[in-house]
Design a protein around this motif. Structure first.
Motif, mmCIF file in Angstrom:
data_model
loop_
_atom_site.group_PDB
_atom_site.id
_atom_site.type_symbol
_atom_site.label_atom_id
_atom_site.label_comp_id
_atom_site.label_asym_id
_atom_site.label_seq_id
_atom_site.Cartn_x
_atom_site.Cartn_y
_atom_site.Cartn_z
ATOM 1 N N UNK A 66 0.853 -1.170 -0.011
ATOM 2 C CA UNK A 66 0.160 -0.111 0.230
ATOM 3 C C UNK A 66 0.847 1.193 0.033
ATOM 4 N N UNK A 67 1.895 1.399 0.824
ATOM 5 C CA UNK A 67 2.710 2.519 0.780
ATOM 6 C C UNK A 67 3.396 2.476 -0.460
ATOM 7 N N UNK A 68 3.731 1.509 -1.023
ATOM 8 C CA UNK A 68 4.567 1.528 -2.515
ATOM 9 C C UNK A 68 3.501 2.035 -3.524
ATOM 10 N N UNK A 69 2.226 1.911 -3.286
ATOM 11 C CA UNK A 69 1.213 2.085 -4.189
ATOM 12 C C UNK A 69 0.760 3.566 -4.032
ATOM 13 N N UNK A 70 0.665 4.048 -2.920
ATOM 14 C CA UNK A 70 -0.202 5.522 -2.496
ATOM 15 C C UNK A 70 0.863 6.590 -2.909
ATOM 16 N N UNK A 71 1.898 6.378 -2.191
ATOM 17 C CA UNK A 71 2.902 7.543 -2.528
ATOM 18 C C UNK A 71 3.282 7.725 -3.751
ATOM 19 N N UNK A 72 3.706 6.873 -4.548
ATOM 20 C CA UNK A 72 4.156 7.326 -5.965
ATOM 21 C C UNK A 72 2.898 7.637 -6.847
ATOM 22 N N UNK A 73 1.652 7.101 -6.574
ATOM 23 C CA UNK A 73 0.547 7.424 -7.484
ATOM 24 C C UNK A 73 0.116 8.771 -7.121
ATOM 25 N N UNK A 78 -0.725 14.528 -8.312
ATOM 26 C CA UNK A 78 -0.680 15.924 -7.781
ATOM 27 C C UNK A 78 0.466 16.792 -8.751
ATOM 28 N N UNK A 79 1.714 16.314 -8.839
ATOM 29 C CA UNK A 79 2.793 16.864 -9.590
ATOM 30 C C UNK A 79 2.271 17.150 -11.028
ATOM 31 N N UNK A 80 1.589 16.106 -11.623
ATOM 32 C CA UNK A 80 1.283 16.492 -12.959
ATOM 33 C C UNK A 80 0.158 17.605 -13.210
ATOM 34 N N UNK A 81 -0.800 17.477 -12.076
ATOM 35 C CA UNK A 81 -1.783 18.867 -12.460
ATOM 36 C C UNK A 81 -1.001 20.206 -11.805
ATOM 37 N N UNK A 82 -0.032 20.260 -11.048
ATOM 38 C CA UNK A 82 0.544 21.411 -10.866
ATOM 39 C C UNK A 82 1.360 21.834 -12.056
ATOM 40 N N UNK A 83 1.899 20.980 -12.776
ATOM 41 C CA UNK A 83 2.256 21.328 -13.969
ATOM 42 C C UNK A 83 1.432 22.111 -14.983
ATOM 43 N N UNK A 84 0.506 21.269 -15.371
ATOM 44 C CA UNK A 84 -0.453 21.742 -16.362
ATOM 45 C C UNK A 84 -1.817 20.845 -16.108
#
Length: 322
Positions: A66-73, A78-84
């Motif tokens: 779960x940790x390996x799935x939640x943190x990267x996804x 968030x990063x993708x939508x912060x860019x555009x």
């Protein structure tokens, strides 16, 4: 964000339908399965063979997954939508494609069906192993048909309706996390053959994620069956009569629906465990039954896609004008 996720889901759905195993989205689950398999072997082999230790191993295994799935996804989302918005939709669409496995499930089932129609038992066994992960060396043609129906009918929830449900609820990241949870159960849970306490936690988490989607999937399956002129009345009665008493109640929802629609019986249960026969068989299931289950996978996934689209469009206008 409401419409962005809907756009990403549509793109991911099309990617899965057109490209299947060759798409970027299909490559990710393969990597995830390899990673989860390594985590499973490392953790469970490190614990002593006591009930408490094995139970702790299963819990630790699921926590790491779960940790390996939640943190990267969530981070990439968030990063993708912060860019555009364009980058965000692109990233989310890849997550959606990775969460879905509709084409893969249908293709392997169809290959099993065609192999059996050609009396090519060896090829049917190979495709069956690829579909289920089970050894098929001792299975005859009838066994392969019945086991394929068991797996394919359960995949209506696991590979189609459930990921679309979680994408609709939590976005692409939610669908991606669900897929990791499902793979974790197939690798290190009771679906993966862990009947001891180490498989309890992965299986319990997967049951939580599929509880609501499995009930929705059964209703969509019956609705689609009525459009295909199948026995929808018998399907509804079969779900009510059998699904609640199965060893795997979530999987049994669509398995019972398919059994009723096709007037056959389908076994439901975990590998290496006691199974329950769902439905009253009026005809022996043949390769044609696999064809119809594939049609039900397609129809149920389309119904679920339209349902999520209707809810999200409704929410969009509700938030905009009220």
């Amino acid at each position: 964000m409401i419409m962005n996720t809907l756009c990403a889901l549509a793109i991911g759905f099309v990617l899965d339908a057109l490209l299947g195993d060759t798409s970027v989205g299909r490559f990710l689950p393969g990597l995830i399965k390899k990673y989860i398999t390594v985590v499973d072997s490392r953790i469970k082999n490190a614990y002593a063979d006591s009930k408490e230790a094995r139970n702790a191993a299963g819990g630790m295994f699921e926590f790491i997954v779960l940790l390996s799935a939640v943190i990267p996804s969530v981070g990439l989302y968030i990063l993708g939508y912060l860019i555009s918005n364009v980058v965000g939709i692109f990233v989310e669409s890849i997550m959606c494609a990775a969460a879905l496995s509709i084409r893969n499930s249908k293709t392997l089932a169809a290959q099993i069906m065609r192999s059996l129609q050609k009396n090519d038992l060896q090829s049917a066994r190979e495709f069956f192993t690829e579909l289920t992960g089970m050894n098929a060396d001792d299975l005859d043609s009838e066994d392969i048909v019945r086991c394929t129906l068991e797996s394919a009918s359960a995949n209506i929830t696991d590979h189609a309706v459930a990921p679309i449900f979680w994408i609709g609820l939590l976005g692409g990241a939610g669908g991606f996390v669900y897929r990791c949870v499902n793979i974790a159960d197939r690798v290190g849970g009771r679906m993966g053959g862990y009947e001891d306490t180490s498989g309890r936690v992965p299986t319990a988490i997967n049951k939580f994620f599929t509880f609501v989607p499995s009930r929705i999937a059964a209703k969509l399956c019956v609705a689609d069956g009525s459009l295909l002129m199948l026995d929808s009345k018998n399907a509804s009665q079969t779900v009510k009569r059998f699904a609640a008493d199965s060893a795997n109640r979530n999987a049994a929802q669509t398995q019972a629906a398919c059994a009723g629609l096709l007037d056959i019986s389908i076994d439901s249960g975990y590998p290496n465990s006691v199974t329950m026969t769902l439905g009253k068989e009026t005809q022996t299931p043949g390769t044609a039954s696999i064809y119809w289950v594939n049609q039900l996978i397609s129809g149920s996934s389309m119904f679920m896609l339209m349902l999520v689209a209707a809810v999200r469009v409704g929410l969009f206008f509700l938030m905009k004008y009220i």
